[in-house]
Design an enzyme around this catalytic site. Sequence first.
Site: not given
Length: 291
Positions: A177-178
């Site tokens: 994810c980010t």
Amino acid sequence: MSQPRFVIAAFYHFFDFPQFEAMQAPLLARLTDLGVKGSLLITREGVNSTLAGTRAAIDAFLTYLQTEVVGGPIQWKESFADFQPFGKARVRLKKETISLGEPVSMQRFGHYVTPKDWNNLIRRNDVVLIDTRNDYEVNLGTFSGAIDPAIPNFKHLPQWTRDNAETLKGKKVATFCTGGIRCEKYTSWLLDQGFEDVYHLQGGILQYLEDVPENESLWRGECFVFDERIAVDHRLQPSATAVLCLHCDHALTAEDQAHPAYVKGESCPHCRGAPLHAHNQPKRHAGRVKF
């Protein structure tokens, strides 16, 4: 060439924070005094935030947070911009730092994989690579070979996992994810569900873009961020092309903007009638955290 004026610091940290409600006002006061803007989400289980300010202001706030609030070191990711990407400072009280929509033990997590080791892992034939982000984030960029669950919200990921259990069966499951917080929750949930070989990218996409040279990278496209930059490129510089559709608020690539369905301010190839992601409209979107 002059240095960018603003430092954007993105971080999360799980720790026992029973007095979080009483700290809302002091934290907001400290951000305001320093001129730091962005969103700081605080919960009983920790903090989750993206903030922007001058170098001196960011350093001062992070020192205060570590010494006076957390009581120990935290890790954060930095990027830069020549404009302030947030409209104001917010300190928000929440029940969870990030919600998966289902109970999660948070007692154990998947194996952390450093950015330098990530390419070797995801090239393996026995690995299923899952992008845990929302559909409008994935549209701007993802890792080569990654599965896009096409979910509008993180809370849809458990059901997608159940629906695709056969695809994951007997495989090593690698997630990203980010910045890492969604994978902390998701890999813990996967282990609760009986999955055994679970991995996630340490520091998330942002750390990978910082650590891995572009000529060795398996990242394709840009990385969506939850502020007015919309996305950053492989050098962690603000995107020169990404925009948001003002009808459905989907993130749009240059190719999307060349599509016949794109009418600036009215529609895009991803519109489906009523607005899909109104919670992310630029002015409201600027203080939102999903790291």
